[in-house]
Design an enzyme around this catalytic site. Sequence first.
Site, PDB file in Angstrom:
ATOM      1  N   PRO A  23       0.842  -1.196   0.000  1.00 56.75           N
ATOM      2  CA  PRO A  23       0.000   0.000   0.000  1.00 56.75           C
ATOM      3  C   PRO A  23       0.874   1.243   0.000  1.00 56.75           C
ATOM      4  O   PRO A  23       1.603   1.500   0.959  1.00 56.75           O
ATOM      5  CB  PRO A  23      -0.802  -0.112   1.300  1.00 56.75           C
ATOM      6  CG  PRO A  23      -0.088  -1.131   2.133  1.00 56.75           C
ATOM      7  CD  PRO A  23       0.795  -1.949   1.266  1.00 56.75           C
ATOM      8  N   ASP A  64       5.876   2.346   1.724  1.00 57.59           N
ATOM      9  CA  ASP A  64       5.097   1.121   1.909  1.00 57.59           C
ATOM     10  C   ASP A  64       4.457   1.222   3.294  1.00 57.59           C
ATOM     11  O   ASP A  64       5.151   1.129   4.321  1.00 57.59           O
ATOM     12  CB  ASP A  64       6.033  -0.095   1.816  1.00 57.59           C
ATOM     13  CG  ASP A  64       5.292  -1.394   2.012  1.00 57.59           C
ATOM     14  OD1 ASP A  64       4.113  -1.371   2.413  1.00 57.59           O
ATOM     15  OD2 ASP A  64       5.928  -2.450   1.755  1.00 57.59           O
ATOM     16  N   HIS A  65       3.166   1.430   3.297  1.00 53.18           N
ATOM     17  CA  HIS A  65       2.523   1.740   4.573  1.00 53.18           C
ATOM     18  C   HIS A  65       2.557   0.574   5.545  1.00 53.18           C
ATOM     19  O   HIS A  65       2.292   0.705   6.738  1.00 53.18           O
ATOM     20  CB  HIS A  65       1.065   2.192   4.333  1.00 53.18           C
ATOM     21  CG  HIS A  65       0.605   3.252   5.283  1.00 53.18           C
ATOM     22  ND1 HIS A  65       0.993   3.285   6.607  1.00 53.18           N
ATOM     23  CD2 HIS A  65      -0.210   4.344   5.123  1.00 53.18           C
ATOM     24  CE1 HIS A  65       0.436   4.329   7.214  1.00 53.18           C
ATOM     25  NE2 HIS A  65      -0.306   5.004   6.330  1.00 53.18           N
ATOM     26  N   ARG A  66       2.916  -0.588   5.050  1.00 52.85           N
ATOM     27  CA  ARG A  66       2.967  -1.751   5.933  1.00 52.85           C
ATOM     28  C   ARG A  66       4.113  -1.610   6.937  1.00 52.85           C
ATOM     29  O   ARG A  66       4.147  -2.283   7.947  1.00 52.85           O
ATOM     30  CB  ARG A  66       3.154  -3.032   5.120  1.00 52.85           C
ATOM     31  CG  ARG A  66       1.936  -3.354   4.245  1.00 52.85           C
ATOM     32  CD  ARG A  66       2.216  -4.518   3.333  1.00 52.85           C
ATOM     33  NE  ARG A  66       3.357  -4.275   2.464  1.00 52.85           N
ATOM     34  CZ  ARG A  66       3.847  -5.153   1.593  1.00 52.85           C
ATOM     35  NH1 ARG A  66       3.290  -6.362   1.496  1.00 52.85           N
ATOM     36  NH2 ARG A  66       4.863  -4.863   0.842  1.00 52.85           N
TER      37      ARG A  66
END
Lengths: 389, 467, 326
Positions: free
Chosen positions: B262, B439-441
């Site tokens: 994401p 990368d929002h993770r």
Amino acid sequence: MASNSKETSPTATEEPQASESHEGFTKPQNEDARPDPLDLPDALEFEQTFKVYRGGTIKHDELGFDTDTLLRIYRNMLLQRRFEERSLQMYRKQNISGFLHLYIGQEAVSTGAMQSIDVGEDTVITAYRDHGMGLAMGMDPNACMAELFGKKDGCSKGKGGSMHFFSKEKRMFGGHGIVGQHIPVGTGIAFAHKYRGDGKVCLTFFGDGAVGQGAMHEAANLAGLYDLPIVFVIENNEYAMGTAVHRAFADPDLCKQAVPYGMPASIVDGMDVFSVTKAMRDHVAMARQNQPSFVEVRTYRYQGHSVSDPANYRTKGELDQKKGEDAIIRLKSYLVQHDLSTNEALDDIDDEVKQQVLDAIDFAENSPLPDLEAIYEDVYTQDDYPFLA
Amino acid sequence: MAIPVDMPKLSDTMEEGVLVAWLADEGEQVSAGDVIAQVETDKATMDLEVFDDGVLLKKLVEEGDAVDIGALIAVLGDEGEDISSVLEEFGAGEGAANGEAEAAEAEATEAPDEAPATAERAPSGDGAAQQAPVPAGDEAPAADDGRIKASPLARRMASQNELDMATIDGSGPQGRIIKRDIEQALEAKEAAPAEEAPAAEEAPAAEEAAPAAEETEAKAPAYQRPGDVVSVDDEDLYEAVPLSQMRKTIARRLAESKFTAPHFYLTIDIDMEGTIAFRKQLNDLTKAQERPKVSFNDIITKACATALRKHPDVNSAYLEKEGEIRYYNQVHVGVAVAIDEGLVTPVIRHADRKGLSQIAAETREMAGRARERKLQPAEMEGATFTTSNLGMFGIEEFTAIINPPSACILAIGAIRDEPVVKNGEVVPGKRMKVTLSCDHRVVDGAVGSAFLNTLQQHLEEPMNLLL
Amino acid sequence: MAELQFREAIRAAMTEEMERDEDIFLIGEEVAEYDGAYKVSEGMLDQFGPKRVVDTPISENGFTGLGIGAAMNGLRPIVEMMTWNFSFVAFDQILNNAAKIRYMSGGQFSFPIVFRGPNGAAGQLGATHNTSVESFYAHIPGLKVVSPSTPNDSKGLLKASIRDNDPVLFLESERMYGLKGEVSDEEDYVLPLGQAHVVREGDAVTLVANGKDYYIALEVADRLAEDGHQAEVIDPRTIRPLDFDTIIASIKKTNRCVIIDESNPFASLSSEIAFQIQERAFDYLDAPVRRITAKDVPAPYAKNLMDYYMPQADDAYQACRDVMYL
């Protein structure tokens, strides 16, 4: 009836039959003087006598040899013999490579012939069995041995080897490797003598085997046609490699090869240096009058054709019998019998010659190998020739 | 004992390789270390070495075939040896990558005794097949057998002008590239939008822009010109170009990244006057010392590396399979370089510990080799962070797709002249926008913002880089 | 400039040299009374007499060897081969004696001799009388091989050959003896051996051709010029040593080469030129070197076959277009 009879037993004093003289080499067209070839004779007869110079029939004083000359001749024949004996040893020790054709047994031919010409003025050309000829002409044994060793100080700078001894100084025009192909060259050397009118002659030596080559016949025809100052010397040592003369020629009397070319010819005992000298003097005298001729010298080589040849083609006892007629022993006996020298004195000469040959080997061993750059030298007279890499 | 030779893994991202050329014939004795074939991976063309001595008993793939890693491509052994067991083992197991190889296997498996005969019939075996005359007028593509056909002169001209022969169509027999093709390519190059010479500065990352421009250029002559009377119906509707290994890899990896990670984007505007002055001072020095010129991109690389040191959360990766997040202890900055076939990312290792001059030199050198496709896979692996620069194309700002497994990529725009307010007055200024894709993770908004703030400080006050 | 036939230019060269040096003589079949089989030596017997213009029997091995011996003993012979086709019965004389004795004697003897006569095909004469000998003799270290293409060159090159102290083989052509051309009337016109002649300058393709093929090259160059392409035409003049520098310099300019060579193709003059080009100018080649040669068969008799056997201008023209990618 047309008849062509030629008596060929000239002596040095006899006027040789030079052909009708004309300005150039080629006979003129001269249509009128020519017989009509269609006007045929009843029969065509031909007769030619060949003089024979037997061994043991000629004395040294007939040849004008004094004691010094005789000893010089003896020494030179020994030099050729000892030089070649050592050459064989050096070959077996791998100091000499390639072909090595030995002249041992034939020394009277080279030595006698040199008593008939002015060495250094007249010219000589021979085949590949050339060590004896070179030494008989006075080439330096050191340079000759160095050549066999393939060294820089060799008579051909190490580029010729056994078959290619040359000395411009002595007018030794070579040792040549292709059977018979040097005979036209000898003819050309004689052509130049006549062209210049320098009064010199060319002795052209070749073996019995070369008589079968077309080149010899073409050369002989040209020499006969142009009346060149040349003596064709057939050194008939009985074998062309391993093929005996009677197995190679329809007519084993090789001197008869002179006939179609309109030349005189003689047969000589090649195991007697006096016979050879006498015959060669007679024929050189003809050559000086622009009368070319043939001499068939019957001789014998003791060794095989080359060092790799065991000579199994000889008949049993043949070699021993020939050695009984050895030219050097014959001369030695002659000198002792005629009180011209003693066994001891002659043995001393032998010792000196042996030492001279050992010195030549020393010289050859110590001579440097040719420089690698020398490989590009002597190909052309042009010194900046652009060889391909 | 027959020895299988299978498709090795020649790069970290490789999944299949194309066997572009056989360098050994069936029946040939080979020794350990001998190169028997060349394999095009997603990154480079690599030598395929064998590790055993023996006779090359059988080739199972043809030149041009794509083969999965681990699939059987050849069998070594003793002359005349039965290879059926090896074929069976591989036939039952992973299987060959393509139909032809499978067919060859089946044939050999069914009649193991006939192996030598089969070998003789193998297409790239000996004489007969290779000597088959090329039909007249056969204009096979230049890279048909994996080898570019070109005249010696054309090769030399291409090399002197740093042209990639793979991008040039040959107009000679069998597609041979000749002098006039190079001349045309040079003209085209000159006519193309001016690219700045220094290697680092022309390192555009964009997955899209640069290649697209090239394509347009290359295909231009194929378009119908005004006034041409050729009927549109006579024209091919399109030109089909097979997917190259590199293009396939780019597609797969970027799709994977965009659809699984994401992405969110943070943009910041940076005052570049300090960096411009700093760079000028620096290059006065490098010039005097005859060292390579330092580009803006080099300074940005260094600034990122220094900022990453301070923000290890950004220097990280989310690894779902392994069930972990990795925080890297080392800082390796990937610098995206557009090449003719696509995009590669040479990695400046330990960029935080390297001086600017060294970064400049390495970047330039690797970018050069990247264009010649001479980079080793190892040189393109292991980036912990990536930058992509389209500033030289006048792109003010853009967003980049994260280069997995890294957590972030920085998209760098052009330095632009802009009126700015300083001390209450409007004055000319130099500004540059950078956009961080995260990368929002693994990276949250605040973490990414903090990193950008540090980067901004470093570029506005480049002396920070020296601290 | 005087306009002379090829044969007259050769005769002029021999005559001038023989007037200059008494050691020079001409020998061969039919050179004297017959005035030369191709009338090259016409009138020379009258001028120089039978000592210096010498007829021989049909005996190539003999008189070639005789010439070599005469050279070895200080003369400067000119040996005429009625045609080079007959030289092979004297091949050993040239190969082993003329070329090698100097070397084998460590440089003691030199061979200032010229062998000259017509070379190559002369029409429907069958296989024995149509051999192009360039590569046979140019292969041999110790020899020089000269192949003039124009009356002017034949005069200048023959005078140089006669003066050269190494054996020179001078290759003429029956087909060219009657050809007329401007010949320098410089008093002592000598062209150096080993230098090629750039007959025509151009940048589109390099054409290399000697002897009769020189004229094919000029025709091809004309046709290319009509198409708008300027071919560079190089006449090697000397086959051994070949002036590769001039050819290579041209290749560096044109990047392509077509050789026209009347020899049979295998291991021929054109093979060697092509080899040298790839070795010295590989990176300058934009196309493979092409050659037009006689076919790889003995020369036939029938007219259509013989025409087909010989190098053709059409083929050379097409080869040029091929290497120019036209």
